[in-house]
Design an enzyme around this catalytic site. Structure first.
Site, mmCIF file in Angstrom:
data_model
loop_
_atom_site.group_PDB
_atom_site.id
_atom_site.type_symbol
_atom_site.label_atom_id
_atom_site.label_comp_id
_atom_site.label_asym_id
_atom_site.label_seq_id
_atom_site.Cartn_x
_atom_site.Cartn_y
_atom_site.Cartn_z
ATOM 1 N N ASP A 87 0.812 -1.210 0.000
ATOM 2 C CA ASP A 87 0.000 0.000 0.000
ATOM 3 C C ASP A 87 0.852 1.270 0.000
ATOM 4 O O ASP A 87 0.476 2.282 -0.582
ATOM 5 C CB ASP A 87 -0.927 0.011 1.216
ATOM 6 C CG ASP A 87 -2.110 -0.926 1.056
ATOM 7 O OD1 ASP A 87 -2.405 -1.318 -0.087
ATOM 8 O OD2 ASP A 87 -2.744 -1.265 2.071
ATOM 9 N N ASP A 89 -1.930 14.000 21.959
ATOM 10 C CA ASP A 89 -0.798 13.792 21.065
ATOM 11 C C ASP A 89 -1.074 14.275 19.648
ATOM 12 O O ASP A 89 -0.140 14.617 18.915
ATOM 13 C CB ASP A 89 -0.421 12.310 21.025
ATOM 14 C CG ASP A 89 0.309 11.854 22.276
ATOM 15 O OD1 ASP A 89 0.587 12.715 23.129
ATOM 16 O OD2 ASP A 89 0.588 10.648 22.409
ATOM 17 N N LYS A 118 -7.436 3.003 12.233
ATOM 18 C CA LYS A 118 -7.910 1.780 12.893
ATOM 19 C C LYS A 118 -7.099 1.472 14.137
ATOM 20 O O LYS A 118 -7.634 0.955 15.129
ATOM 21 C CB LYS A 118 -7.852 0.603 11.915
ATOM 22 C CG LYS A 118 -8.397 -0.710 12.475
ATOM 23 C CD LYS A 118 -8.364 -1.801 11.420
ATOM 24 C CE LYS A 118 -8.900 -3.121 11.978
ATOM 25 N NZ LYS A 118 -8.086 -3.629 13.112
#
Length: 266
Positions: free
Chosen positions: A51, A152, A167
């Protein structure tokens, strides 16, 4: 538009990979395709790798709207963007030759920094602190103040990008047929003093997301666009919208997005 049978291969030039790909080049040429060295001359752009290579191929060739993209993985790689591997490349060419190919369309987001420069993302944009200190961001939806984030950082993902970084932060996996984008938090502070939504949320295609970075020492956060980091200084605001652009990819029959999600994660 370039000749519809012009193919450009995007891959990292390595001696062993060049020799591995030569049979594919020969096979393509034997089926009436031409291999071109300039992506502007191509009607089909094929990445070789996982990817990451696919994302780089799309970005480096300018998110073209007048061509098809395809991804080929090697034996030790997998990918949610890549329908093909070295072993079924011949099936891919046969599909194209006989005009039986199916085209999948992936949504893209537009990212504007400081009301100026715009970028496109197929996967996600992430904004994070560069120092050991929480980053503070005012979040706006359609110019309406929504919340002040402390933590963060934030991730804004496309539906196809929802299976990646998003995810891993417990964001939802979204069907790419839904035109939308998702906002997920990275280690937000939630206590009696500070409060955020504390979960991912999804915005419709017509929404506009505004992120205003509070200038408190985090004036130079790291911005990740897909799999590239951009050293943009003095970031004051970021605006994210769903683009009119889509990335068109060659799809194998009986190999839906959810088929690949199942193979990858289940």
């Amino acid at each position: 538009m370039p000749n519809r049978k012009n193919i450009y291969f995007y891959y990292r030039r390595e001696n062993d990979l060049d020799s591995t790909l030569k049979p594919l080049f020969d096979l393509a040429q034997g089926n009436g395709f031409s291999i071109v060295t300039d992506p502007e001359d191509a009607s089909i752009i094929i990445s070789v790798g996982g990817d990451g290579a696919f994302l780089q191929a799309v970005r480096k060739t300018g998110f073209r709207q007048d061509c098809l993209y395809a991804g080929i993985t090697r034996s030790d790689e997998s990918g949610l963007y890549c329908d093909f591997n070295m072993d079924n490349f011949e099936a891919m060419l046969d599909t194209m030759v006989n005009e039986e190919m199916e085209v999948r369309k992936f949504p893209v987001i537009t990212v504007q920094v400081n009301d100026g420069t715009s970028f496109y993302c197929l996967n996600e944009i992430s904004i994070r602190s560069t120092i050991i200190k929480t980053i503070v961001i005012d979040v706006r939806i359609d110019d309406m103040y929504f919340e002040t984030f402390r933590g963060d950082g934030l991730i804004v993902a496309t539906p196809t990008g929802s299976t990646g970084y998003n995810k891993s932060t417990r964001g939802a996996v979204i069907d790419p047929k839904i035109p939308c984008f998702q906002v997920s938090e990275l280690a937000s502070l939630n206590n009696n003093r500070y409060r955020t939504l504390g979960s991912s949320f999804v915005l419709n295609k017509d929404r506009k997301l505004g992120l205003d970075v509070i200038q408190d020492g985090n004036d130079h956060p790291i911005i990740g666009l897909d799999n590239e980091a951009f050293p943009i200084k003095n970031i004051k605001n970021i605006t994210v919208t769903l683009s009119d652009k889509v990335i068109k990819t060659v799809k194998l029959k009986n190999n839906s997005y959810w088929d690949r999600v199942k193979r990858t994660f289940l």
